[in-house]
Write a protein that holds these residues in place. Structure first.
Motif, PDB file in Angstrom:
ATOM      1  N   ALA A  79      -1.702  37.363   3.439  1.00 50.10           N
ATOM      2  CA  ALA A  79      -0.890  37.273   2.176  1.00 50.10           C
ATOM      3  C   ALA A  79      -2.849  35.794   1.782  1.00 50.10           C
ATOM      4  N   LYS A 345      -0.353  30.382  -3.640  1.00 52.51           N
ATOM      5  CA  LYS A 345      -0.378  31.271  -4.584  1.00 52.51           C
ATOM      6  C   LYS A 345       0.266  32.308  -3.832  1.00 52.51           C
ATOM      7  N   GLN A 346      -0.584  32.991  -3.193  1.00 53.67           N
ATOM      8  CA  GLN A 346      -0.136  33.670  -1.784  1.00 53.67           C
ATOM      9  C   GLN A 346       0.523  34.044  -1.057  1.00 53.67           C
ATOM     10  N   GLU A 348       3.156  31.825  -2.050  1.00 54.25           N
ATOM     11  CA  GLU A 348       4.386  31.920  -2.555  1.00 54.25           C
ATOM     12  C   GLU A 348       5.162  33.408  -2.695  1.00 54.25           C
ATOM     13  N   LYS A 349       3.785  34.695  -3.262  1.00 55.61           N
ATOM     14  CA  LYS A 349       4.374  35.616  -3.285  1.00 55.61           C
ATOM     15  C   LYS A 349       4.424  36.557  -1.961  1.00 55.61           C
ATOM     16  N   GLY A 352       8.526  34.425  -0.527  1.00 58.40           N
ATOM     17  CA  GLY A 352       9.154  34.800  -0.968  1.00 58.40           C
ATOM     18  C   GLY A 352       9.936  33.344  -2.142  1.00 58.40           C
TER      19      GLY A 352
END
Ligand code: GAP
Length: 510
Positions: A79, A345-346, A348-349, A352
């Motif tokens: 990430a 953000k990474q 989160e991606k 999940g």
């Protein structure tokens, strides 16, 4: 060059002789680029850590500290971009067989051109005296104009090709600039290759790709993945920061220059979470705060400068280094990075899970932006050690080695010494030591002549030496010697604590 190497050698041998730093695994001939902090070095290191921690966590109501694990889920590094992009471009010299970072070879070349510019400025100063106008001189002197344009061209070419990962062009740049190997002097280079800096290991007893984990290359990710935990449990309101001190590991291509570049080192990092759109304001704020913090150490303001990054890391939209004048020249001591919302953000991606903040003022959720301050503890240790180590010529013609550490960071605040080992002086000195040791870190020393004992304390940076003599037994007075002035003063035992507090516990924090 030779002088710089000698200075670094002096520091390395002083560090070893007085118990600051030993080569790691020395009885097995050492392990490259790893070092152990000895009995005196650990004290200094702890004091530096505590100074940083207090000035971040204790002084700022809106900054809290954590201590996250070194081992983390391998997806964290996917990430964060480290698995794919935490690379250095390496190049070997075929004759010396030495390995270099290609970008650093080019930056050293640029530094040489800067030195030529500084020489021109010095010449100008001499020629024009009081009428010298540096800004105008730089804009009009043909040599300086030529040098600046050369620097610009090299920087642009390097930046573009590093960003595009065009290693062939980086090789061509080294050839075009006629950069030679500092060891062999030859220009016989291999091609440039990428090299990932992360160390990996296996977790658990089953070998295989799924069990592969990494030793963290920065402490920052431990902060990002705990963002929501800390924000919620600490009821933190943006803007707020999370600080951490801990080990980081990098398989550095060139791990030389003592503790400046190691494969196992310690970082002191702080991530400051802010609303999107405020990154420029807070980047400027933390640049100013951090340089002020450094100046307070008293190592000399002329020893610091800012250096804006030419090539930004994959996560940053703005970044600079605070450079310090180490024995090897100006080099990076601390990084200040505007990391945008990239990391959160990474994560989160990849996880999940939401890593957002509900801003009651704006009545909306957002992923915060981040300004990071990141300093290498070992580099700060080297900065302090190298700028404090001096050889002084005394009036009687002899030399004394002095370590003029900032007193608040000194390993020991006072050395307690009986003049002789008889007549009840050691017992009296021990009683004083046993009182003071609850207030400050003190050392008791009764071996060798007083002169030798003073020199030993000067060499490890102890600000005060307290001598207990026969008069002490009569009137409760001692002599207290100041490390920096070498002046000795007769004072009452009851005044020692106040003198030491005033001198050594000086408020670095204010
Ligand atoms: N989290 C951001 C980060 O890690 P960095 O510029 O790669 O940024 C931050 O490292 C600081 O860590 C540097 O300014 C330096 O003081 C220290 N550092 C980096 N690599 C090091 C090494 N191999 N040995 C000692 N200190 C190192």
């Amino acid at each position: 060059m030779a002088q710089k190497e000698d200075k670094l050698k002096d520091i390395i041998s002083h560090a070893k002789e007085y118990g600051f730093i030993f080569p790691s695994s020395e009885i097995y001939d050492g392990l490259s680029a790893t070092y152990d902090y000895g009995q005196i070095g650990s004290e200094l290191k702890n004091n530096i850590k505590s100074y940083w921690w207090k000035s971040m966590v204790q002084i700022h109501e809106n900054i809290v500290g954590i201590d996250s694990a070194i081992f983390m889920h391998p997806n964290i590094w996917k990430a964060s971009g480290h698995t794919d992009a935490f690379n250095d471009p390496l190049i070997d010299n075929k004759d010396s067989k030495k390995r270099y970072r290609a970008d650093i070879l080019i930056e050293d070349h640029i530094e040489k051109i800067h030195k030529k510019i500084n020489k021109e400025i010095l010449k100008g100063k001499k020629r024009f005296g009081d009428n010298f106008n540096e800004t105008k001189f730089k804009q009009t002197n043909p040599n300086i104009i030529r040098h600046l344009s050369a620097i610009n061209a090299v920087e642009n070419r390097m930046k573009k090709n590093l960003e595009e990962n065009n290693l062939e062009e980086i090789y061509n740049l080294i050839v075009d600039l006629e950069i030679s190997c500092p060891i062999s002097g030859s220009k016989n280079w291999t091609e440039v290759r990428q090299f990932n800096l992360m160390f990996s290991t296996e977790m658990g007893s089953v070998e295989g790709e799924s069990a592969k984990i990494y030793l963290r290359p920065e402490t920052a990710q431990g902060i990002f993945v705990n963002f929501s935990n800390v924000q919620k449990t600490g009821r933190m309101k943006i803007p707020f920061g999370i600080a951490q001190i801990g080990k980081a590991f990098r398989n550095e291509i060139i791990a030389r220059q003592f503790i400046f570049r190691m494969r196992e080192f310690e970082q002191m990092e702080m991530q400051f979470f802010i609303p999107p759109g405020e990154e420029k304001k807070w980047y400027k704020y933390w640049k100013e705060e951090r340089i002020k913090w450094h100046y307070k150490l008293g190592l000399g303001e002329e020893n610091y400068r800012f250096h804006d990054h030419i090539k930004l890391a994959h996560y940053a939209d703005n970044a600079c280094d605070i450079e310090f004048k180490f024995p090897m020249g100006f080099k990076e001591l601390e990084g200040i990075h505007s990391r945008t919302d990239f990391d959160l953000k990474q994560h989160e991606k990849f996880s999940g899970k939401k890593l957002q903040y509900f801003d009651p003022k704006l009545n909306q959720n957002y992923v915060p932006y981040v300004i990071e301050t990141s300093i290498g503890l070992d580099r700060l240790f080297l900065a302090i050690l190298s700028s404090s180590l001096k050889t002084e010529k005394l009036n009687d013609g002899s030399n004394r080695i002095l370590l003029s550490l900032p007193p608040a960071l000194s390993p020991y605040k006072a050395a307690i010494m009986p003049l002789t080992r008889k007549d009840g002086l050691p017992e009296k000195a021990k009683r004083i030591f046993n009182e003071l040791k609850f207030k400050f870190n003190c050392i008791y020393d009764e071996k060798d002549s007083p002169g030798k004992r003073y020199r030993r304390q000067d060499a490890i940076g102890t600000p005060h030496s307290i001598m207990i003599d026969h008069q002490t037994l009569e009137d409760e007075s001692v002599t207290i010697r100041n490390r920096d002035t070498m002046l000795q003063e007769r004072v009452q035992i009851k005044c020692i604590e106040e003198i030491i507090t005033k001198y050594s516990m000086a408020e670095l924090l204010k």
